[in-house]
Design a protein around this motif. Structure first.
Motif, PDB file in Angstrom:
ATOM      1  N   CYS A 129       1.126  -0.636   0.356  1.00  0.00           N
ATOM      2  CA  CYS A 129      -0.501  -0.218   0.008  1.00  0.00           C
ATOM      3  C   CYS A 129       0.865   1.070  -0.258  1.00  0.00           C
ATOM      4  O   CYS A 129       1.822   1.422   1.014  1.00  0.00           O
ATOM      5  N   LEU A 158      -5.538  -0.057   1.136  1.00  0.00           N
ATOM      6  CA  LEU A 158      -5.778  -0.912   1.163  1.00  0.00           C
ATOM      7  C   LEU A 158      -6.969  -0.956   1.935  1.00  0.00           C
ATOM      8  O   LEU A 158      -7.987  -1.966   2.113  1.00  0.00           O
ATOM      9  N   GLY A 186      -0.436   4.553   0.438  1.00  0.00           N
ATOM     10  CA  GLY A 186      -1.715   5.242   0.658  1.00  0.00           C
ATOM     11  C   GLY A 186      -0.554   6.520   1.358  1.00  0.00           C
ATOM     12  O   GLY A 186       0.159   5.579   2.222  1.00  0.00           O
TER      13      GLY A 186
END
Ligand code: FES
Length: 178
Positions: free
Chosen positions: A98, A140, A100
């Motif tokens: 991830c 996620l 993010g």
């Protein structure tokens, strides 16, 4: 005697490109060409190609370039720049790190670096033995566990770079036992 003209060649290339992508994707690109900035649809088109074929092969990227009328170098440049595009067939295990915001501030970048060095591949690639594919991912949905990564559907949270070889070993062992 008939001569092969540029128009014939162009029509043949267009026909081959449509065949390479299939009529569904070719029709989607036709729709993009009616938009004010067709090249601006390139990422959306590449997502659809990856959804259909599982990855972006050189011949499908060439077909996109031909039909969307953008330079091949631009298509391959975009495909290799973004972590979410896969440039080789999917491996047995899909690793998604991830990238993010929450994971990024908790060290996702060093985690990503450790995966690339342990596996010897870049994002979007698959290891030579066909076992692992590596991808970056948007959030996620488990930010409380940041940094987060997944192997197929299994979520791993609070992962440190030193956990990476341990995680990989687990799946290597699993693959050997099957
Ligand atoms: S940002 Fe990584 S799980 Fe949300």
């Amino acid at each position: 005697m008939s001569t092969i003209t540029d128009t014939d060649n162009r029509q043949q290339v267009q026909r081959q490109s449509r065949e390479a992508l299939g009529e569904d994707l070719a029709a989607y690109i036709d729709t993009c060409l009616t938009q004010p900035n067709p090249a601006g649809q390139l990422i959306a088109v590449l997502h659809k190609v990856q959804d259909k074929f599982g990855y972006l092969a050189p011949e499908t990227m060439d077909a996109v370039a031909q039909l969307l009328q953008v330079p091949s170098a631009k298509v391959t440049g975009v495909a290799s720049f973004y972590h979410f595009f896969r440039l080789q067939p999917r491996g047995k295990y899909m690793i998604r790190v991830c990238l993010g915001t929450a994971c990024y501030v908790k060290g996702a970048e060093s985690l990503a670096d450790r995966f690339t060095s342990e596996l010897g591949v870049k994002f979007g690639e698959t290891t030579g033995d066909g076992l692992f594919s590596l991808e970056g991912s948007r959030c996620l949905g488990t930010c409380g566990l940041a940094p987060v990564m997944m192997v197929d559907e299994e979520v791993h949270g609070n992962v440190t770079p030193d956990d990476v070889p341990v995680i990989l070993q687990k799946y290597l062992k699993q693959a050997r036992e099957k």
